[in-house]
Design a protein around this motif. Sequence first.
Motif, PDB file in Angstrom:
ATOM      1  N   LEU A  50     -50.275 -54.196  58.321  1.00  0.00           N
ATOM      2  CA  LEU A  50     -51.452 -53.568  58.921  1.00  0.00           C
ATOM      3  C   LEU A  50     -51.059 -52.606  60.041  1.00  0.00           C
ATOM      4  CD1 LEU A  50     -54.536 -53.334  59.513  1.00  0.00           C
ATOM      5  CD2 LEU A  50     -54.279 -55.348  60.986  1.00  0.00           C
ATOM      6  N   ILE A  51     -50.302 -53.094  61.012  1.00  0.00           N
ATOM      7  CA  ILE A  51     -49.951 -52.252  62.165  1.00  0.00           C
ATOM      8  C   ILE A  51     -48.972 -51.151  61.752  1.00  0.00           C
ATOM      9  CG2 ILE A  51     -48.998 -52.264  64.498  1.00  0.00           C
ATOM     10  CD1 ILE A  51     -49.938 -55.152  64.776  1.00  0.00           C
ATOM     11  N   ARG A  52     -48.100 -51.455  60.800  1.00  0.00           N
ATOM     12  CA  ARG A  52     -47.194 -50.429  60.275  1.00  0.00           C
ATOM     13  C   ARG A  52     -47.985 -49.274  59.674  1.00  0.00           C
ATOM     14  NH1 ARG A  52     -45.797 -49.107  55.203  1.00  0.00           N
ATOM     15  NH2 ARG A  52     -43.663 -48.447  54.698  1.00  0.00           N
ATOM     16  N   SER A  53     -49.046 -49.601  58.946  1.00  0.00           N
ATOM     17  CA  SER A  53     -49.867 -48.571  58.308  1.00  0.00           C
ATOM     18  C   SER A  53     -50.580 -47.715  59.346  1.00  0.00           C
ATOM     19  CB  SER A  53     -50.883 -49.220  57.360  1.00  0.00           C
ATOM     20  OG  SER A  53     -50.224 -49.983  56.367  1.00  0.00           O
ATOM     21  N   THR A 186     -49.010 -35.243  50.858  1.00  0.00           N
ATOM     22  CA  THR A 186     -49.881 -35.721  51.930  1.00  0.00           C
ATOM     23  C   THR A 186     -50.986 -36.619  51.371  1.00  0.00           C
ATOM     24  OG1 THR A 186     -49.474 -33.742  53.265  1.00  0.00           O
ATOM     25  CG2 THR A 186     -51.444 -35.028  53.790  1.00  0.00           C
ATOM     26  N   THR A 187     -51.616 -36.184  50.283  1.00  0.00           N
ATOM     27  CA  THR A 187     -52.689 -36.972  49.669  1.00  0.00           C
ATOM     28  C   THR A 187     -52.159 -38.286  49.112  1.00  0.00           C
ATOM     29  OG1 THR A 187     -53.951 -34.973  49.122  1.00  0.00           O
ATOM     30  CG2 THR A 187     -54.456 -36.978  47.869  1.00  0.00           C
ATOM     31  N   LEU A 188     -51.034 -38.241  48.406  1.00  0.00           N
ATOM     32  CA  LEU A 188     -50.458 -39.453  47.816  1.00  0.00           C
ATOM     33  C   LEU A 188     -50.100 -40.477  48.881  1.00  0.00           C
ATOM     34  CD1 LEU A 188     -48.112 -37.965  45.056  1.00  0.00           C
ATOM     35  CD2 LEU A 188     -50.241 -39.204  44.696  1.00  0.00           C
ATOM     36  N   VAL A 189     -49.394 -40.013  49.912  1.00  0.00           N
ATOM     37  CA  VAL A 189     -48.932 -40.948  50.944  1.00  0.00           C
ATOM     38  C   VAL A 189     -50.101 -41.462  51.777  1.00  0.00           C
ATOM     39  CG1 VAL A 189     -47.427 -41.230  52.957  1.00  0.00           C
ATOM     40  CG2 VAL A 189     -46.659 -39.873  51.019  1.00  0.00           C
ATOM     41  N   THR A 190     -51.106 -40.613  52.013  1.00  0.00           N
ATOM     42  CA  THR A 190     -52.271 -41.053  52.792  1.00  0.00           C
ATOM     43  C   THR A 190     -53.003 -42.187  52.083  1.00  0.00           C
ATOM     44  OG1 THR A 190     -52.584 -38.879  53.817  1.00  0.00           O
ATOM     45  CG2 THR A 190     -54.478 -40.360  53.775  1.00  0.00           C
ATOM     46  N   TRP A 191     -53.251 -42.022  50.789  1.00  0.00           N
ATOM     47  CA  TRP A 191     -53.998 -43.062  50.077  1.00  0.00           C
ATOM     48  C   TRP A 191     -53.193 -44.338  49.914  1.00  0.00           C
ATOM     49  CZ3 TRP A 191     -58.891 -43.256  50.054  1.00  0.00           C
ATOM     50  CH2 TRP A 191     -59.660 -42.098  50.040  1.00  0.00           C
ATOM     51  N   GLN A 192     -51.870 -44.215  49.723  1.00  0.00           N
ATOM     52  CA  GLN A 192     -51.094 -45.448  49.611  1.00  0.00           C
ATOM     53  C   GLN A 192     -51.032 -46.159  50.958  1.00  0.00           C
ATOM     54  OE1 GLN A 192     -47.355 -43.521  48.335  1.00  0.00           O
ATOM     55  NE2 GLN A 192     -46.301 -44.586  50.002  1.00  0.00           N
ATOM     56  N   THR A 193     -51.065 -45.392  52.050  1.00  0.00           N
ATOM     57  CA  THR A 193     -51.090 -45.995  53.385  1.00  0.00           C
ATOM     58  C   THR A 193     -52.430 -46.672  53.645  1.00  0.00           C
ATOM     59  OG1 THR A 193     -49.565 -44.286  54.178  1.00  0.00           O
ATOM     60  CG2 THR A 193     -50.749 -45.550  55.847  1.00  0.00           C
ATOM     61  N   GLY A 195     -54.248 -47.970  51.360  1.00  0.00           N
ATOM     62  CA  GLY A 195     -54.202 -49.187  50.550  1.00  0.00           C
ATOM     63  C   GLY A 195     -53.496 -50.329  51.274  1.00  0.00           C
ATOM     64  N   THR A 196     -52.329 -50.048  51.855  1.00  0.00           N
ATOM     65  CA  THR A 196     -51.609 -51.092  52.587  1.00  0.00           C
ATOM     66  C   THR A 196     -52.362 -51.502  53.848  1.00  0.00           C
ATOM     67  OG1 THR A 196     -50.265 -49.389  53.694  1.00  0.00           O
ATOM     68  CG2 THR A 196     -49.331 -50.419  51.735  1.00  0.00           C
ATOM     69  N   LEU A 197     -53.079 -50.563  54.444  1.00  0.00           N
ATOM     70  CA  LEU A 197     -53.881 -50.863  55.636  1.00  0.00           C
ATOM     71  C   LEU A 197     -54.980 -51.868  55.298  1.00  0.00           C
ATOM     72  CD1 LEU A 197     -54.511 -49.951  58.647  1.00  0.00           C
ATOM     73  CD2 LEU A 197     -56.153 -48.381  57.631  1.00  0.00           C
ATOM     74  N   ILE A 198     -55.680 -51.644  54.196  1.00  0.00           N
ATOM     75  CA  ILE A 198     -56.774 -52.536  53.791  1.00  0.00           C
ATOM     76  C   ILE A 198     -56.246 -53.922  53.432  1.00  0.00           C
ATOM     77  CG2 ILE A 198     -58.541 -52.936  52.032  1.00  0.00           C
ATOM     78  CD1 ILE A 198     -58.893 -49.861  51.917  1.00  0.00           C
ATOM     79  N   GLY A 200     -53.322 -55.253  54.236  1.00  0.00           N
ATOM     80  CA  GLY A 200     -52.754 -55.876  55.430  1.00  0.00           C
ATOM     81  C   GLY A 200     -53.830 -56.469  56.322  1.00  0.00           C
ATOM     82  N   GLY A 201     -54.944 -55.729  56.480  1.00  0.00           N
ATOM     83  CA  GLY A 201     -56.050 -56.234  57.285  1.00  0.00           C
ATOM     84  C   GLY A 201     -56.651 -57.500  56.693  1.00  0.00           C
ATOM     85  N   ALA A 202     -56.801 -57.528  55.356  1.00  0.00           N
ATOM     86  CA  ALA A 202     -57.362 -58.712  54.698  1.00  0.00           C
ATOM     87  C   ALA A 202     -56.447 -59.924  54.857  1.00  0.00           C
ATOM     88  CB  ALA A 202     -57.589 -58.413  53.221  1.00  0.00           C
ATOM     89  N   LEU A 203     -55.138 -59.705  54.728  1.00  0.00           N
ATOM     90  CA  LEU A 203     -54.183 -60.805  54.848  1.00  0.00           C
ATOM     91  C   LEU A 203     -54.034 -61.309  56.276  1.00  0.00           C
ATOM     92  CD1 LEU A 203     -51.327 -59.567  52.459  1.00  0.00           C
ATOM     93  CD2 LEU A 203     -53.045 -61.341  52.008  1.00  0.00           C
ATOM     94  N   THR A 204     -54.422 -60.472  57.230  1.00  0.00           N
ATOM     95  CA  THR A 204     -54.292 -60.844  58.638  1.00  0.00           C
ATOM     96  C   THR A 204     -55.417 -61.771  59.099  1.00  0.00           C
ATOM     97  OG1 THR A 204     -53.192 -58.735  59.068  1.00  0.00           O
ATOM     98  CG2 THR A 204     -54.021 -59.899  60.978  1.00  0.00           C
ATOM     99  N   ILE A 205     -56.519 -61.807  58.356  1.00  0.00           N
ATOM    100  CA  ILE A 205     -57.654 -62.658  58.738  1.00  0.00           C
ATOM    101  C   ILE A 205     -57.192 -64.120  58.813  1.00  0.00           C
ATOM    102  CG2 ILE A 205     -59.923 -63.509  58.044  1.00  0.00           C
ATOM    103  CD1 ILE A 205     -60.372 -60.819  56.643  1.00  0.00           C
ATOM    104  N   GLY A 206     -57.347 -64.698  59.980  1.00  0.00           N
ATOM    105  CA  GLY A 206     -56.938 -66.074  60.191  1.00  0.00           C
ATOM    106  C   GLY A 206     -55.462 -66.258  60.449  1.00  0.00           C
ATOM    107  N   ALA A 207     -54.692 -65.155  60.426  1.00  0.00           N
ATOM    108  CA  ALA A 207     -53.245 -65.262  60.627  1.00  0.00           C
ATOM    109  C   ALA A 207     -52.768 -64.315  61.721  1.00  0.00           C
ATOM    110  CB  ALA A 207     -52.505 -64.961  59.323  1.00  0.00           C
ATOM    111  N   TRP A 208     -53.689 -63.901  62.603  1.00  0.00           N
ATOM    112  CA  TRP A 208     -53.326 -62.948  63.656  1.00  0.00           C
ATOM    113  C   TRP A 208     -52.567 -63.648  64.775  1.00  0.00           C
ATOM    114  CZ3 TRP A 208     -53.292 -57.789  64.310  1.00  0.00           C
ATOM    115  CH2 TRP A 208     -53.114 -57.306  65.608  1.00  0.00           C
TER     116      TRP A 208
END
Length: 307
Positions: A50-53, A186-193, A195-198, A200-208
């Motif tokens: 999440l934070i990396r993204s 730019t478009t490819l890397v932005t959307w893949q980032t 994706g990892t942001l979303i 990562g955020g979901a996996l962080t719930i309850g594990a922050w």
Amino acid sequence: MAQTIARNFTIRNMLLAGILLMLAGDFMFALNDAMGKWLVASFSVGQVVLIRSIGAFIVLGPMIANQGAGKLFQMERPVLQLLRVVATTLDTGLFYAAVVHLPLADVMSFYMAGPIYVAALSHLLLGEKVGWRRWLAILVGFCGVLIILKPSSAAFSLSSSYALIGSVAFGFAIILGRLLRGTSDTTLVTWQTIGTLIVGGALTIGAWNTPSALDFGAMLLLGVVSCAAHLMITRALKLAPASTLAPLHYSLLLWAIVFGLVLFGDVPSPRILAGSAIVVLAGIFIFHRQKVVETAVPPQNVPKGVN
């Protein structure tokens, strides 16, 4: 005469610049991986991703502004775009999940098989012709992967499966990148980032786990370093032939061994070294044969893009 000499000098300088940029980009990718392994020892994979993204947008922000945010939504073949986001997200998340328990060199050995997966998938998914020599190299490369994996009940681990699935996802991402050549980096890397942001955020719930300023900055730096490395390699491929640069990309494995030994005290086993050598040699042969057959190696074949 003078113009010919000047032109040859310029070509040599561009070739040298491409080689140096490739080596520098590989070093930064390896540094990024080592930093990631250090961080996932204290924080969840989701939090690191999440934070990396978020950190990646420090580099992507000016690029998006230069391209225009509206162009991010003017995508060709949106279904393939979505599949590529899924593949790159799996690639990134599973890599960090694998290095929680495995040495860097072990995980990197799986990812070095990327060109082998690509060669096989290109025939199956893109209908590209693959001669018997390359099929033989593919089979030999898979034998190298099996040596690294050592799929016995005593040695096989969940972390090994993460590395294997992540490296295959990386191969799929490269294939999908070939099908989306018309989309800007730019478009490819932005959307893949995103994706990892979303994810990562979901996996962080309850594990922050609230990080210190140093740890938070290190996680942001992961995104900056990986984006910078990606841009270096992209530029290198525009300055020098991919067939020249591709073998240099295997320096990632060397840096993984060095960082693993120096930072974590991990010494690669003879089995890992032997399997890695087989994978690297098979990958280099595949590049060589593709150069012979097609006279040029597609840039998308270079192993391990953004990780």
